[in-house]
Design a protein around this motif. Sequence first.
Motif, short mmCIF file in Angstrom:
data_model
loop_
_atom_site.label_atom_id
_atom_site.label_comp_id
_atom_site.label_asym_id
_atom_site.label_seq_id
_atom_site.Cartn_x
_atom_site.Cartn_y
_atom_site.Cartn_z
N GLU A 250 0.82 -1.20 0.00
CA GLU A 250 0.00 0.00 0.00
C GLU A 250 0.86 1.26 0.00
OE1 GLU A 250 -3.94 1.65 2.30
OE2 GLU A 250 -2.43 0.62 3.51
N VAL A 251 1.92 1.26 0.80
CA VAL A 251 2.72 2.48 0.96
C VAL A 251 3.78 2.62 -0.13
CG1 VAL A 251 4.30 3.71 2.49
CG2 VAL A 251 2.33 2.51 3.45
N ILE A 252 4.61 1.60 -0.31
CA ILE A 252 5.75 1.70 -1.21
C ILE A 252 5.35 1.55 -2.67
CG2 ILE A 252 7.99 0.72 -1.83
CD1 ILE A 252 7.98 2.20 0.83
N TRP A 254 2.08 1.66 -3.97
CA TRP A 254 0.93 2.44 -4.44
C TRP A 254 1.04 3.92 -4.07
CZ3 TRP A 254 -3.37 4.43 -1.37
CH2 TRP A 254 -4.36 5.03 -2.17
N ALA A 255 1.15 4.24 -2.79
CA ALA A 255 1.06 5.64 -2.36
C ALA A 255 2.28 6.47 -2.72
CB ALA A 255 0.80 5.69 -0.85
N LEU A 256 3.47 5.98 -2.40
CA LEU A 256 4.68 6.78 -2.60
C LEU A 256 4.86 7.23 -4.05
CD1 LEU A 256 7.19 8.08 -1.42
CD2 LEU A 256 8.39 5.90 -1.69
N PRO A 257 4.71 6.34 -5.05
CA PRO A 257 4.87 6.81 -6.43
C PRO A 257 3.89 7.92 -6.81
CG PRO A 257 4.94 4.42 -6.33
CD PRO A 257 4.50 4.88 -4.98
N LYS A 258 2.69 7.90 -6.24
CA LYS A 258 1.70 8.93 -6.56
C LYS A 258 2.06 10.29 -5.96
CE LYS A 258 -2.45 6.04 -7.06
NZ LYS A 258 -2.88 6.56 -8.37
N THR A 276 11.11 -0.27 4.53
CA THR A 276 11.14 -1.67 4.08
C THR A 276 11.88 -2.55 5.08
OG1 THR A 276 11.06 -0.96 1.76
CG2 THR A 276 11.85 -3.19 2.20
N THR A 277 12.94 -2.02 5.69
CA THR A 277 13.72 -2.80 6.66
C THR A 277 12.98 -2.98 7.98
OG1 THR A 277 15.80 -2.02 5.69
CG2 THR A 277 15.89 -2.90 7.94
N ALA A 373 4.19 7.47 6.43
CA ALA A 373 3.40 6.50 5.65
C ALA A 373 1.92 6.84 5.70
CB ALA A 373 3.64 5.08 6.18
N ILE A 374 1.44 7.22 6.87
CA ILE A 374 0.03 7.60 7.02
C ILE A 374 -0.29 8.80 6.12
CG2 ILE A 374 -1.63 8.63 8.64
CD1 ILE A 374 -0.26 6.86 10.82
N GLN A 375 0.59 9.78 6.10
CA GLN A 375 0.38 10.94 5.24
C GLN A 375 0.39 10.56 3.77
OE1 GLN A 375 -0.98 13.09 7.54
NE2 GLN A 375 -0.20 14.54 6.04
N LEU A 376 1.32 9.72 3.37
CA LEU A 376 1.42 9.30 1.96
C LEU A 376 0.15 8.59 1.51
CD1 LEU A 376 5.10 7.98 1.98
CD2 LEU A 376 4.26 9.96 0.69
N VAL A 377 -0.36 7.68 2.34
CA VAL A 377 -1.57 6.93 1.99
C VAL A 377 -2.77 7.86 1.86
CG1 VAL A 377 -3.22 5.21 2.83
CG2 VAL A 377 -0.77 4.73 2.91
N PHE A 378 -2.90 8.79 2.81
CA PHE A 378 -4.06 9.68 2.78
C PHE A 378 -3.99 10.62 1.57
CE2 PHE A 378 -6.43 13.52 4.13
CZ PHE A 378 -7.67 12.93 4.27
N ILE A 379 -2.83 11.16 1.29
CA ILE A 379 -2.68 12.05 0.14
C ILE A 379 -2.99 11.30 -1.16
CG2 ILE A 379 -1.04 13.43 -1.21
CD1 ILE A 379 0.41 13.98 1.50
N ALA A 380 -2.45 10.09 -1.30
CA ALA A 380 -2.70 9.30 -2.51
C ALA A 380 -4.18 9.00 -2.68
CB ALA A 380 -1.89 8.01 -2.46
#
Length: 415
Positions: A250-252, A254-258, A276-277, A373-380
């Motif tokens: 979801e994060v890496i 889907w959301a981050l590229p957007k 990721t680590t 990560a929470i911010q990235l998902v919500f923005i996407a």
Amino acid sequence: MQNIDQILNHIEQNLKADVSGEELAVMAGYSLWHFCRLFAQTTGRTLAAHIAKRRIDTALQELSHGKKAIDVALEYGFDTYAGFYKAFVRLYGLSPKKYLSLYVIQEDFSMINEKDLRVALTNWDVPQNLEIHHVSQMDGAKIADTIWQIGESYFLKTGQRDRVLRDVRLQKAIGGPIISTKAGDYYLEGKHVFMLTKKIDGMPLDKAMRFGDNRYDYGVKYGYALAHLHKALTQIEIDIMPNEKNLHKEVIQWALPKVAEGLPQVFIDDFKSTFTTLLPKLPKQLIHRDTNPSNILFKDGQFVGFIDFELSERNIRLWDVCYTATGILSEQKGVDSPKEKWFDILSGILHGYNEKSPLSAEEKQAVFYIICAIQLVFIAYCMGIDKPEYKNLVAINKDMLMFIIQSEATIKSLI
């Protein structure tokens, strides 16, 4: 328009059949021209657009449950799957497969009318003449098709059967205000599954209190409440068998590229590597998933309960902790307080939670990354909705993300 519920229900019951405007106009008692005009004024869509959307959405529900695409397309009036595919892309801007990979498909409960609700309520020993209205935000905007407030003291909820039964178990586990039916059951089974709860005597803390002089102490109380909630949820996780979130996908993926455009490349590289680590090392359990401050209630400055477990899932427990903090930060606008006061609130939440449910070393390292990560998902998510208010949310939350990124050292020093 009179008889609109009857018209809409007839359409719902005949989505796999030919439904003509002439037939519906006769049912409504108007000429075809006048009926179509009134229908569009009442529903906001033309008759043809409404029927097409309901067929596409209902077909998508069946696709999500594993039915063959060609069979579903033909059942809902499309000559070929290609025809269904083109109509879906015109409506949603992406393919059915892509849509199903990104979003959880919910049943449409918007067709439930007040008569249905009144009949359901007769199964509970509560006053039967109370007003019924949708649960709303402070500005009166409708926010759910599955939750209604009954008078001043009750909430009636429906939804997918497995979700309602899960919510019943959750409410029982945390000592929630669920009310049994006259027959002694905690839910009503029928065409729809309903549960009834009593309104918790409390309110969310207002913005001024969250950012006021006692902000750290209130942060600690949020942390205590989340730790208490998580302890209760672990006791019922096996019984509920919740969905497990693939947070890395979801994060890496889907959301981050957007959202990446405009973000510092040094942040992107570090985030992808560290997130990721750390992710596989973070404790998982059943969580609330939507612990924004409006879902956490207080009375006389003391925590009294959580509401709205609609999104509960198995995920990293740190998500709930950080989600509360980001929710508070998002409401800083309009408060006569600098953003920097948020650090005290975040510190209180982390220390309160850690006192009752100790965080692992990896969790302490991951706080900054989970907040991002929470911010990235919500923005996407907001970027995928073509409405002016969501474009505004994208801008606001991108500013929040930049503030968080610029505050990395401060956040990492808080615990």
